[in-house]
Design a protein around this motif. Structure first.
Motif, mmCIF file in Angstrom:
data_model
loop_
_atom_site.group_PDB
_atom_site.id
_atom_site.type_symbol
_atom_site.label_atom_id
_atom_site.label_comp_id
_atom_site.label_asym_id
_atom_site.label_seq_id
_atom_site.Cartn_x
_atom_site.Cartn_y
_atom_site.Cartn_z
ATOM 1 N N VAL A 29 0.835 -1.197 0.000
ATOM 2 C CA VAL A 29 0.000 0.000 0.000
ATOM 3 C C VAL A 29 0.875 1.253 0.000
ATOM 4 C CG1 VAL A 29 -1.760 1.276 1.284
ATOM 5 C CG2 VAL A 29 -1.877 -1.199 1.149
ATOM 6 N N LYS A 30 1.934 1.222 0.792
ATOM 7 C CA LYS A 30 2.832 2.377 0.872
ATOM 8 C C LYS A 30 3.474 2.664 -0.490
ATOM 9 C CE LYS A 30 4.985 2.971 4.885
ATOM 10 N NZ LYS A 30 5.980 2.851 5.955
ATOM 11 N N GLU A 31 3.912 1.610 -1.156
ATOM 12 C CA GLU A 31 4.524 1.745 -2.481
ATOM 13 C C GLU A 31 3.511 2.260 -3.502
ATOM 14 O OE1 GLU A 31 7.444 1.515 -5.452
ATOM 15 O OE2 GLU A 31 7.619 1.426 -3.278
ATOM 16 N N LEU A 32 2.292 1.770 -3.429
ATOM 17 C CA LEU A 32 1.240 2.212 -4.347
ATOM 18 C C LEU A 32 0.968 3.702 -4.187
ATOM 19 C CD1 LEU A 32 -0.968 1.335 -6.398
ATOM 20 C CD2 LEU A 32 -2.486 1.084 -4.438
ATOM 21 N N ARG A 33 0.849 4.157 -2.956
ATOM 22 C CA ARG A 33 0.602 5.583 -2.706
ATOM 23 C C ARG A 33 1.781 6.435 -3.176
ATOM 24 N NH1 ARG A 33 -2.036 4.494 3.013
ATOM 25 N NH2 ARG A 33 -4.144 4.061 2.308
ATOM 26 N N ARG A 34 2.992 5.934 -2.964
ATOM 27 C CA ARG A 34 4.175 6.681 -3.386
ATOM 28 C C ARG A 34 4.194 6.834 -4.908
ATOM 29 N NH1 ARG A 34 9.106 6.047 -5.345
ATOM 30 N NH2 ARG A 34 8.899 3.814 -5.614
ATOM 31 N N ARG A 35 3.819 5.786 -5.604
ATOM 32 C CA ARG A 35 3.810 5.836 -7.068
ATOM 33 C C ARG A 35 2.691 6.714 -7.603
ATOM 34 N NH1 ARG A 35 5.723 0.267 -9.762
ATOM 35 N NH2 ARG A 35 7.497 -0.119 -8.415
ATOM 36 N N GLN A 36 1.548 6.729 -6.931
ATOM 37 C CA GLN A 36 0.434 7.570 -7.371
ATOM 38 C C GLN A 36 0.776 9.045 -7.210
ATOM 39 O OE1 GLN A 36 -2.910 6.184 -5.099
ATOM 40 N NE2 GLN A 36 -3.565 4.778 -6.712
ATOM 41 N N ALA A 37 1.563 9.371 -6.214
ATOM 42 C CA ALA A 37 1.918 10.759 -5.943
ATOM 43 C C ALA A 37 3.262 11.115 -6.574
ATOM 44 C CB ALA A 37 1.959 10.996 -4.436
ATOM 45 N N PHE A 38 3.631 10.427 -7.644
ATOM 46 C CA PHE A 38 4.929 10.673 -8.272
ATOM 47 C C PHE A 38 5.009 12.095 -8.808
ATOM 48 C CE2 PHE A 38 7.675 10.802 -12.026
ATOM 49 C CZ PHE A 38 8.867 10.420 -11.448
ATOM 50 N N GLU A 39 6.166 12.698 -8.611
ATOM 51 C CA GLU A 39 6.402 14.068 -9.055
ATOM 52 C C GLU A 39 7.664 14.053 -9.912
ATOM 53 O OE1 GLU A 39 5.371 17.842 -6.345
ATOM 54 O OE2 GLU A 39 7.226 16.809 -5.865
ATOM 55 N N LYS A 40 7.558 14.651 -11.080
ATOM 56 C CA LYS A 40 8.731 14.695 -11.945
ATOM 57 C C LYS A 40 9.830 15.501 -11.255
ATOM 58 C CE LYS A 40 7.991 16.035 -16.120
ATOM 59 N NZ LYS A 40 7.424 16.627 -17.347
ATOM 60 N N PRO A 41 11.091 15.131 -11.477
ATOM 61 C CA PRO A 41 12.192 15.858 -10.838
ATOM 62 C C PRO A 41 12.194 17.348 -11.181
ATOM 63 C CG PRO A 41 12.999 13.802 -11.718
ATOM 64 C CD PRO A 41 11.574 13.937 -12.162
ATOM 65 N N SER A 42 11.809 17.704 -12.411
ATOM 66 C CA SER A 42 11.796 19.118 -12.794
ATOM 67 C C SER A 42 10.748 19.888 -11.991
ATOM 68 C CB SER A 42 11.509 19.267 -14.291
ATOM 69 O OG SER A 42 10.261 18.687 -14.620
ATOM 70 N N VAL A 43 9.601 19.264 -11.746
ATOM 71 C CA VAL A 43 8.546 19.905 -10.955
ATOM 72 C C VAL A 43 8.999 20.053 -9.509
ATOM 73 C CG1 VAL A 43 6.182 19.648 -10.113
ATOM 74 C CG2 VAL A 43 6.726 19.051 -12.471
ATOM 75 N N ARG A 44 9.646 19.012 -8.982
ATOM 76 C CA ARG A 44 10.141 19.056 -7.603
ATOM 77 C C ARG A 44 11.163 20.174 -7.434
ATOM 78 N NH1 ARG A 44 13.174 14.341 -6.833
ATOM 79 N NH2 ARG A 44 11.317 13.195 -7.408
ATOM 80 N N ASN A 45 12.089 20.294 -8.417
ATOM 81 C CA ASN A 45 13.106 21.346 -8.345
ATOM 82 C C ASN A 45 12.473 22.729 -8.411
ATOM 83 O OD1 ASN A 45 15.105 19.445 -8.182
ATOM 84 N ND2 ASN A 45 15.543 19.461 -10.388
#
Length: 63
Positions: A29-45
Motif C-alpha cells: 500500500v505504501k509503495e502504491l501511494r508513493r507511485r500515485q503521488a509521483f512528481e517529476k524531478p523538474s517539478v520538484r526542483n
C-alpha cells in the motif's frame, strides 16, 4: 503471495488480523501511494526554488 497458516478451529477474525498484519509489512500500500503521488524531478526542483525564494523574502522583511 501471502500465506496465512491457520490452526484447527481458529476464528476467522483472527485469521483476517494475521493477514492484514502480513499485508502491511510487505509495504504494498505504501509503495502504491508513493507511485500515485509521483512528481517529476523538474517539478520538484521548481517547487524547491519557489520555496527558497519565499523564505528569502521573509528573512529580508524581518531585517
Amino acid at each position: 503471495m501471502i500465506i496465512v497458516p491457520l490452526k484447527e478451529g481458529e476464528n476467522i477474525e483472527k485469521a483476517l488480523k494475521k493477514f492484514k498484519r502480513k499485508y502491511e509489512k510487505t509495504g504494498v500500500v505504501k509503495e502504491l501511494r508513493r507511485r500515485q503521488a509521483f512528481e517529476k524531478p523538474s517539478v520538484r526542483n521548481r517547487k524547491q526554488k519557489i520555496h527558497a525564494v519565499y523564505v528569502q523574502q521573509l528573512r529580508r522583511m524581518e531585517e
